[in-house]
Design a protein around this motif. Structure first.
Motif, mmCIF file in Angstrom:
data_model
loop_
_atom_site.group_PDB
_atom_site.id
_atom_site.type_symbol
_atom_site.label_atom_id
_atom_site.label_comp_id
_atom_site.label_asym_id
_atom_site.label_seq_id
_atom_site.Cartn_x
_atom_site.Cartn_y
_atom_site.Cartn_z
ATOM 1 N N LEU A 1 -2.685 6.830 -18.575
ATOM 2 C CA LEU A 1 -2.022 7.275 -17.301
ATOM 3 C C LEU A 1 -2.876 6.281 -16.389
ATOM 4 O O LEU A 1 -1.450 5.790 -15.568
ATOM 5 N N PHE A 2 -3.531 6.486 -15.847
ATOM 6 C CA PHE A 2 -3.601 5.954 -14.452
ATOM 7 C C PHE A 2 -3.865 4.279 -14.807
ATOM 8 O O PHE A 2 -3.565 3.565 -14.238
ATOM 9 N N GLN A 3 -3.946 3.281 -16.289
ATOM 10 C CA GLN A 3 -4.427 2.396 -16.822
ATOM 11 C C GLN A 3 -1.913 1.896 -16.218
ATOM 12 O O GLN A 3 -2.044 0.782 -16.364
ATOM 13 N N ALA A 4 -1.226 2.920 -16.881
ATOM 14 C CA ALA A 4 -0.353 2.081 -16.700
ATOM 15 C C ALA A 4 0.101 2.703 -15.404
ATOM 16 O O ALA A 4 1.340 1.618 -14.791
ATOM 17 N N ILE A 5 -0.444 3.257 -14.303
ATOM 18 C CA ILE A 5 -0.378 2.941 -12.691
ATOM 19 C C ILE A 5 -0.657 1.781 -12.225
ATOM 20 O O ILE A 5 -0.570 1.137 -11.540
ATOM 21 N N ASP A 6 -1.771 1.384 -12.579
ATOM 22 C CA ASP A 6 -2.208 0.175 -12.295
ATOM 23 C C ASP A 6 -1.666 -1.150 -12.524
ATOM 24 O O ASP A 6 -1.758 -2.004 -11.794
ATOM 25 N N ARG A 7 -0.985 -1.025 -13.736
ATOM 26 C CA ARG A 7 -0.212 -2.281 -13.941
ATOM 27 C C ARG A 7 1.030 -1.928 -12.865
ATOM 28 O O ARG A 7 1.161 -3.305 -13.045
ATOM 29 N N ASP A 8 1.543 -1.037 -12.973
ATOM 30 C CA ASP A 8 3.004 -1.065 -11.758
ATOM 31 C C ASP A 8 2.305 -0.914 -10.323
ATOM 32 O O ASP A 8 2.699 -1.725 -9.705
ATOM 33 N N LEU A 9 1.100 -1.197 -10.090
ATOM 34 C CA LEU A 9 1.227 -1.411 -8.625
ATOM 35 C C LEU A 9 0.488 -2.961 -8.818
ATOM 36 O O LEU A 9 0.883 -3.197 -8.237
ATOM 37 N N ARG A 10 -0.091 -3.250 -9.940
ATOM 38 C CA ARG A 10 -0.089 -5.103 -9.872
ATOM 39 C C ARG A 10 1.133 -5.353 -9.574
ATOM 40 O O ARG A 10 1.563 -6.799 -8.969
ATOM 41 N N LEU B 1 0.987 -1.117 -0.381
ATOM 42 C CA LEU B 1 -0.403 -0.224 0.260
ATOM 43 C C LEU B 1 0.968 1.520 0.074
ATOM 44 O O LEU B 1 0.283 2.153 -0.585
ATOM 45 N N LEU B 2 1.842 1.282 1.395
ATOM 46 C CA LEU B 2 3.084 2.696 0.958
ATOM 47 C C LEU B 2 3.277 2.376 -0.597
ATOM 48 O O LEU B 2 3.548 3.798 -1.196
ATOM 49 N N LEU B 3 4.096 1.466 -0.771
ATOM 50 C CA LEU B 3 4.341 1.870 -2.392
ATOM 51 C C LEU B 3 3.713 1.672 -3.318
ATOM 52 O O LEU B 3 4.188 2.731 -4.258
ATOM 53 N N GLY B 4 2.216 1.799 -3.222
ATOM 54 C CA GLY B 4 2.047 2.119 -4.604
ATOM 55 C C GLY B 4 1.561 3.300 -4.683
ATOM 56 O O GLY B 4 1.020 4.219 -5.270
ATOM 57 N N ARG B 5 1.632 3.722 -3.185
ATOM 58 C CA ARG B 5 1.104 5.424 -3.175
ATOM 59 C C ARG B 5 1.940 6.136 -3.871
ATOM 60 O O ARG B 5 1.283 7.260 -4.090
ATOM 61 N N ALA B 6 3.157 5.504 -3.285
ATOM 62 C CA ALA B 6 4.411 6.828 -3.662
ATOM 63 C C ALA B 6 4.472 6.670 -5.165
ATOM 64 O O ALA B 6 5.051 7.439 -5.824
ATOM 65 N N LEU B 7 4.212 5.501 -5.551
ATOM 66 C CA LEU B 7 4.168 5.553 -6.566
ATOM 67 C C LEU B 7 3.263 6.092 -7.693
ATOM 68 O O LEU B 7 3.730 6.777 -8.947
ATOM 69 N N THR B 8 2.269 5.868 -7.013
ATOM 70 C CA THR B 8 0.961 7.088 -7.884
ATOM 71 C C THR B 8 1.523 8.266 -7.816
ATOM 72 O O THR B 8 0.852 8.951 -8.665
ATOM 73 N N ARG B 9 1.631 8.299 -6.531
ATOM 74 C CA ARG B 9 2.069 10.476 -6.340
ATOM 75 C C ARG B 9 2.814 10.322 -6.822
ATOM 76 O O ARG B 9 3.350 11.574 -7.603
#
Length: 459
Positions: A194-203, A41-49
């Motif tokens: 952009l959000f799809q790319a973020i979702d791929r990175d989060l997965r 969760l923390l890494l995902g938020r940091a990546l998104t931000r």
């Protein structure tokens, strides 16, 4: 007084009350899941931000380049100036046509909307816009979420063709010298790509952390499972040592009591041999020989009871086997058991004849008793694979291995005999291990048992 069996039962009960592996499996699983989920969760938020802030920084650089090209600073100082009208229109057109932009607002330093792609917002001033205040202090502010959230400036904003998630960026506008913030450009975007790319990175983040957590849990579980196995073995050895210590105290008393009668028997036999009678001499010689052998056993029993090491040396394994077969031939014959001695070409082994002989005799007697209706008993020696050990095999054709010995470890106080003490195999194993050897058992398909003593070759 607490006896050995009581100690054994207490230890077993304690082991049942606290299961280390089960508690570790549960608590470590909870900790690993919580740690892995929190990290993801923390890494995902940091990546998104970071991704959104990097995109906003690119937009800010684009807006600044347009302002430098169109020279629109005068509009923020005097919006009614006629000289600012033409470059201003060009600037607004560039901003509103940025990829994914569904709305663009331009704020003055007092928070009033100077221009907007939605004409209804021009001249309005939204209360408690903390992001705008941060931008007026010179900081790029980024916010994201679902369209239709609680924010007042989202009125009449629809996803359209871009998507349901918005990105809102407040970009500070500075004067020509870059020393002072003279306004803020606010851009609403629906950048679905952009959000799809973020979702791929989060997965990917969740997959990597999930695999890492699973490997960590598996490794820790394996270590603790092995440690539990070792601890259980050590606990059994400790219980066995405590029980044998109690038995040793009793054995010491019995052994001391036996040595005096044995000495008297031998002395009487020596005196009786002074008379000439060959047949009597032969019987008396047997009495003296057996008395000496019993005295040696008692001496070794005393050493074991005191947990003192028995002196080692070189022992001829073939001679040891032949002597045991000779001594038990009469007992085996009465029971219809045929003893077959098969000596091999083996080097001397490390040990002590006085200690190894009772150990071997115990196995031979067990094998004979396992064949009450007769059978074949094979005593053989052979060099083990690698040439570093000699194996003494006691093979019978009896009913097969008792269930308690399927794992190859005799259990203290366990016996299949009606009057057995359950100490013979345990003491045999201790004697063999005292010389660096091992004792193991093997069986055929429910018929016959092989007791194998492996001893290191003497240096």
């Amino acid at each position: 007084m607490v006896g050995p069996s009581s100690v054994f039962k207490i230890s077993r009960n304690s082991a049942r009350q606290f299961d280390l592996l089960r508690w570790f499996a549960f608590t470590s699983l909870v900790c690993v899941v919580l740690f892995g989920s929190g990290s993801a969760l923390l890494l995902g938020r940091a990546l998104t931000r970071n991704t959104l802030e990097r995109d906003a920084a690119v937009s800010a650089a684009f807006v600044e380049s347009i302002m430098r090209a169109e020279e629109t600073w005068v509009y923020f100082v005097d919006p009614k100036s006629a000289a600012a009208k033409e470059p201003l229109e060009s600037f607004f057109n560039h901003v509103s046509r940025m990829p994914g932009v569904v709305r663009a607002n331009v704020y003055s330093t007092d928070g009033t909307v100077l221009w907007s792609s939605d004409a209804a917002l021009i001249g309005r001033r939204f209360q408690e816009n903390h992001e705008l205040q941060e931008a007026l202090r010179g900081r790029i502010v980024v916010e994201s979420g679902e369209v239709g959230d609680h924010k007042e400036e989202h009125i009449e904003l629809s996803p359209g063709a871009g998507g349901s998630r918005f990105m809102e960026a407040y970009l500070p506008v500075r004067n020509a010298a870059g020393t002072e913030v003279i306004g803020v450009v606010e851009i609403y975007r629906l950048p679905e790509n952009l959000f799809q790319a973020i979702d791929r990175d989060l997965r990917l983040v969740w997959m990597v952390i999930g695999c890492g957590a699973a490997m960590l849990y598996g490794a820790l579980f394996g270590v603790v499972a092995y440690a539990r196995k070792v601890m259980a073995k050590q606990q059994e050895q400790l219980v066995e040592a405590e029980a044998l210590a109690a038995i040793g105290a009793i054995a010491s008393t019995v052994a001391h009591g036996l040595r005096n009668p044995l000495a008297s028997i031998r002395s009487s036999a020596e005196l009786a041999r002074m008379e000439d009678d060959p047949e009597r001499d032969r019987c008396l010689a047997d009495i003296m020989r057996e008395s000496d052998r019993l005295d040696g056993w008692v001496r070794d029993l005393l050493l074991q009871a005191r947990e003192e090491a028995i002196a080692g040396g070189q022992v001829d394994a073939n001679r040891l086997v032949e002597a045991s077969a000779s001594d038990h031939a009469a007992v085996a014959g009465r029971q219809g058991v045929h003893i077959d001695v098969r000596p091999g070409r083996v080097p001397p082994v490390r040990g002590n004849p006085g200690a190894l002989r009772p150990a071997l005799d115990n196995l031979v007697l067990n094998a004979i008793e396992a064949m009450p209706s007769g059978g074949d008993l094979i005593l053989e020696t052979m060099l083990a694979e690698g040439g570093k050990q000699v194996e003494i095999r006691v093979i019978d054709s009896g009913t097969g291995l008792p269930p308690a010995l399927h794992k190859g470890l005799p259990r203290l106080f366990y016996s299949t005999k009606a009057r057995g003490t359950g100490l013979g195999l345990v003491l045999t194993r201790r004697i063999v291990q005292g010389f660096g050897g091992s004792l193991r058992f093997d069986t055929g398909r429910g018929r016959g048992t092989s007791a194998i003593i492996a001893l290191p070759v003497a240096a």
